[in-house]
Design a protein around this motif. Structure first.
Motif, PDB file in Angstrom:
ATOM      1  N   GLU A   8      17.005  -3.248   6.420  1.00 45.94           N
ATOM      2  CA  GLU A   8      16.070  -3.883   7.393  1.00 45.94           C
ATOM      3  C   GLU A   8      16.744  -4.781   8.675  1.00 45.94           C
ATOM      4  O   GLU A   8      16.524  -4.331   9.759  1.00 45.94           O
ATOM      5  CB  GLU A   8      15.368  -5.307   6.444  1.00 45.94           C
ATOM      6  CG  GLU A   8      14.482  -5.869   7.393  1.00 45.94           C
ATOM      7  CD  GLU A   8      13.755  -6.985   6.761  1.00 45.94           C
ATOM      8  OE1 GLU A   8      13.061  -7.602   7.141  1.00 45.94           O
ATOM      9  OE2 GLU A   8      14.183  -7.511   5.712  1.00 45.94           O
ATOM     10  N   ASP A  23       3.478   0.847  13.032  1.00 47.05           N
ATOM     11  CA  ASP A  23       2.684  -0.063  12.327  1.00 47.05           C
ATOM     12  C   ASP A  23       1.363   0.482  11.956  1.00 47.05           C
ATOM     13  O   ASP A  23       0.400  -0.060  11.340  1.00 47.05           O
ATOM     14  CB  ASP A  23       2.267  -1.265  13.309  1.00 47.05           C
ATOM     15  CG  ASP A  23       3.466  -1.906  13.561  1.00 47.05           C
ATOM     16  OD1 ASP A  23       4.539  -2.266  12.936  1.00 47.05           O
ATOM     17  OD2 ASP A  23       3.477  -2.696  14.791  1.00 47.05           O
ATOM     18  N   GLU A  79       0.096   0.537   6.917  1.00 51.35           N
ATOM     19  CA  GLU A  79       0.532  -0.762   6.016  1.00 51.35           C
ATOM     20  C   GLU A  79       0.574  -0.726   4.606  1.00 51.35           C
ATOM     21  O   GLU A  79       0.575  -1.668   4.034  1.00 51.35           O
ATOM     22  CB  GLU A  79      -0.402  -1.860   6.682  1.00 51.35           C
ATOM     23  CG  GLU A  79      -0.591  -2.234   7.923  1.00 51.35           C
ATOM     24  CD  GLU A  79       0.722  -2.848   8.626  1.00 51.35           C
ATOM     25  OE1 GLU A  79       1.447  -3.726   7.421  1.00 51.35           O
ATOM     26  OE2 GLU A  79       1.153  -2.530   9.521  1.00 51.35           O
ATOM     27  N   GLY A 122       1.788  -0.730   0.892  1.00 52.27           N
ATOM     28  CA  GLY A 122       2.894  -1.498   0.525  1.00 52.27           C
ATOM     29  C   GLY A 122       3.837  -0.317  -0.268  1.00 52.27           C
ATOM     30  O   GLY A 122       4.959  -0.610  -0.362  1.00 52.27           O
ATOM     31  N   GLU A 123       3.317   0.550  -0.965  1.00 56.26           N
ATOM     32  CA  GLU A 123       4.103   1.707  -1.579  1.00 56.26           C
ATOM     33  C   GLU A 123       3.698   2.950  -1.360  1.00 56.26           C
ATOM     34  O   GLU A 123       2.463   3.043  -0.898  1.00 56.26           O
ATOM     35  CB  GLU A 123       3.738   1.693  -3.175  1.00 56.26           C
ATOM     36  CG  GLU A 123       4.060   0.389  -3.798  1.00 56.26           C
ATOM     37  CD  GLU A 123       3.655   0.349  -5.441  1.00 56.26           C
ATOM     38  OE1 GLU A 123       2.719   1.182  -5.978  1.00 56.26           O
ATOM     39  OE2 GLU A 123       3.874  -0.720  -6.132  1.00 56.26           O
ATOM     40  N   ASN A 180       8.822   1.194  -1.952  1.00 56.27           N
ATOM     41  CA  ASN A 180       8.381   0.080  -1.378  1.00 56.27           C
ATOM     42  C   ASN A 180       8.245   0.209  -0.056  1.00 56.27           C
ATOM     43  O   ASN A 180       9.472  -0.136   0.573  1.00 56.27           O
ATOM     44  CB  ASN A 180       9.290  -1.157  -1.857  1.00 56.27           C
ATOM     45  CG  ASN A 180       8.780  -2.630  -1.566  1.00 56.27           C
ATOM     46  OD1 ASN A 180       7.401  -2.616  -1.009  1.00 56.27           O
ATOM     47  ND2 ASN A 180       9.397  -3.748  -1.794  1.00 56.27           N
ATOM     48  N   ARG A 188       7.401  -2.096   1.984  1.00 54.20           N
ATOM     49  CA  ARG A 188       7.500  -3.183   2.784  1.00 54.20           C
ATOM     50  C   ARG A 188       9.175  -3.936   2.622  1.00 54.20           C
ATOM     51  O   ARG A 188       9.153  -4.949   3.213  1.00 54.20           O
ATOM     52  CB  ARG A 188       6.825  -4.304   2.149  1.00 54.20           C
ATOM     53  CG  ARG A 188       5.252  -4.056   2.185  1.00 54.20           C
ATOM     54  CD  ARG A 188       4.339  -5.371   1.709  1.00 54.20           C
ATOM     55  NE  ARG A 188       2.898  -5.112   2.082  1.00 54.20           N
ATOM     56  CZ  ARG A 188       2.375  -4.734   0.951  1.00 54.20           C
ATOM     57  NH1 ARG A 188       2.818  -4.545  -0.326  1.00 54.20           N
ATOM     58  NH2 ARG A 188       0.820  -4.682   1.161  1.00 54.20           N
ATOM     59  N   PRO A 234      11.490  -2.453   7.592  1.00 54.05           N
ATOM     60  CA  PRO A 234      10.279  -2.025   8.656  1.00 54.05           C
ATOM     61  C   PRO A 234      10.267  -0.552   9.079  1.00 54.05           C
ATOM     62  O   PRO A 234      11.188   0.301   8.940  1.00 54.05           O
ATOM     63  CB  PRO A 234      10.720  -2.722  10.086  1.00 54.05           C
ATOM     64  CG  PRO A 234      12.139  -3.183   9.923  1.00 54.05           C
ATOM     65  CD  PRO A 234      12.618  -3.180   8.374  1.00 54.05           C
ATOM     66  N   ARG A 235       9.135   0.090   9.375  1.00 56.60           N
ATOM     67  CA  ARG A 235       9.082   1.475   9.683  1.00 56.60           C
ATOM     68  C   ARG A 235       9.266   1.830  11.115  1.00 56.60           C
ATOM     69  O   ARG A 235       8.754   0.951  11.971  1.00 56.60           O
ATOM     70  CB  ARG A 235       7.855   2.076   9.072  1.00 56.60           C
ATOM     71  CG  ARG A 235       7.651   1.828   7.532  1.00 56.60           C
ATOM     72  CD  ARG A 235       6.514   2.626   7.040  1.00 56.60           C
ATOM     73  NE  ARG A 235       6.517   3.947   7.354  1.00 56.60           N
ATOM     74  CZ  ARG A 235       5.850   4.879   6.724  1.00 56.60           C
ATOM     75  NH1 ARG A 235       4.993   4.731   6.050  1.00 56.60           N
ATOM     76  NH2 ARG A 235       5.880   6.240   6.995  1.00 56.60           N
TER      77      ARG A 235
END
Length: 463
Positions: free
Chosen positions: A34, A51, A54, A56-57, A278, A280, A283-284
């Protein structure tokens, strides 16, 4: 002087900066990744946050990125055997050039200690030190008697047993005093020698060397009488002993035990165990489309901007390769340890780095990097991926971790007024086909911080 010309054929692989970056990304933990991505977003205008998703998995969505990375990076799963990575035909055994990239903050104390010793020790002594560390448990204590390990090591490494013992003494009294100790007493004595030499230290050494059983019984008066000293002196010596560490193993300085962020999760859905990343955990990021298009049609030279664009592309592809490796490795671990996920610790199967590496077609060092510091969320809790590896018990088809869990369950179920002795536990396990020695039961009991049967005994309640 006579000059000769000799032809030599060798196969080598050049580790390009891009490939080195991909390998380094493997070993980053979720917080480290991260931070890496946030810094990349700040310094490289060709990157922007992604973004759009969104979820989570997530599985592996960027197939095009993975294909491009595999073609352009000659990905690390296609590297030849480690002997070629080392530079060719100079011998050297199982040396892996990629392994020389530091694995910062490894959860395995053996790797951390060997990395520290590499600055001052020669290669031969490091190889002997590795023998002792490989045969030490998680607390740094030898798993078998010293003489037996020295004899086996002398045969396996083709060295003299006295030389091997000399290296153990260097470990025992080195920067991590107590490592490779035969037991708690030797570990504490090694630490004690690092304290100032005075009467209290001398008395503490006598207690550890001669009266450790009385020390464990907390009978200060008996200790004072046996050693013919005052009770106050005994209490000062015991206070010094209690100030020492029960284990020689040091935790990584940067370890943060407050919380962990799982890198992957596993759930039982549709009759199968399914693994997902995961989303989250970090950040992507993606390429800034307007910058790429503007640069493609801009006249003139833009070397700096094109360099930033190439850097952004390699970072994105390196992350895709990291995610692919993490997902494939975790899938193999989950498939091999399905029994553990369904039935618990007693069902954990023997599993080594080499077996997983062979299953995914990569080198053991790659599997070690991708599992170090990475956590998996399961119905049985969140823990490090390395916990799913287990050493096979000598002469058995089960792992040592599974046998340790069996020992704990038997002790938990024993009657309080009639606790099970170590030899009785060994006999009960033998009926199940798990044949281990009484001293092995004692070793696992010590690792679980469970006292002996005599100390576990509770008086029966009167009718």
């Amino acid at each position: 002087m006579k000059h000769t010309v000799r032809a030599q054929l060798a196969q080598t692989v050049n580790l390009t900066p891009q490939l080195l970056q991909s390998i380094r990304l493997l070993q980053l933990t979720a917080p480290q990744l991260e931070m890496e991505l946030r810094q990349a977003l700040e310094r490289n205008p060709m990157l922007e946050p992604d973004d759009a998703d969104e979820i989570g998995e997530t599985g592996l969505e960027h197939e095009a990125e993975l294909e491009a990375a595999a073609l352009e990076a000659a990905a690390f799963d296609e590297l030849p055997d480690a002997v070629y990575l080392s530079g060719g035909a100079t011998g050297g055994g199982d040396d892996d050039a990629c392994a020389r990239i530091a694995e910062t903050g490894s959860s395995d104390y053996r790797l951390r200690l060997l990395q520290e010793l590499a600055f001052a020790w020669n290669e031969r002594d490091l190889r002997l030190a590795q023998w002792w560390l490989d045969h030490s448990d998680e607390r740094g204590f030898l798993e078998r008697p010293t003489a037996a390990l020295a004899a086996d090591g002398a045969l396996a490494l083709d060295v003299d047993a006295t030389e091997l013992e000399a290296v153990r003494q260097r470990l025992l009294h080195g920067d991590w005093p107590g490592v490779a100790a035969a037991g708690a007493a030797e570990c504490l004595l090694a630490q004690l020698l690092k304290t100032p030499d005075d009467a209290t230290r001398t008395l503490a050494a006598r207690i550890l060397d001669e009266r450790i059983d009385a020390l464990a019984a907390h009978d200060h008066a008996a200790l004072a009488a046996a050693l013919k000293v005052d009770t106050a002196q005994v209490e000062c010596a015991i206070a010094l002993i209690l100030s020492l560490r029960p284990s020689a193993v040091e935790e990584p300085a940067e370890a943060d035990l407050g919380h962990v962020i799982p890198d992957v999760s596993v759930r039982f859905l549709g009759g199968a165990w399914r693994v997902a990343l995961n989303g989250r955990a970090a950040p992507r990021i993606r390429l800034a489309a307007h910058c790429e298009q503007a640069l493609a049609g801009a006249p003139g030279e833009h070397g700096v901007l094109r360099g930033l664009l190439d850097e952004a592309r390699w970072l994105i592809r390196g992350i895709a390769m990291r995610n692919d490796t993490l997902l494939r490795t975790t899938q193999v671990l989950v498939e091999r340890q399905r029994g553990f996920l369904e039935r618990g610790e007693e069902a954990i199967a023997p599993l080594t780095l080499r077996e997983v590496a062979d299953a995914i077609g990569m080198h053991e060092s790659t599997v070690s990097r991708i599992t170090s510091g990475k956590y998996i969320q399961t119905p049985r809790g969140t823990f490090e991926l390395k916990r799913l590896f287990a050493v096979r018990l000598d002469g058995a088809e089960v792992s040592g971790a599974a046998v340790k869990a069996m020992v704990k369950r038997l002790i938990d179920a024993e009657p309080g007024h009639a606790p099970l002795a170590d030899d009785v536990i060994a006999g009960l396990l033998a009926r199940r086909g798990v044949r281990i020695a009484r001293r092995t039961v004692a070793k696992y009991r010590d690792q679980l911080s469970i006292p002996s049967a005599r100390l576990r005994c509770k008086p029966a309640l009167a009718a």
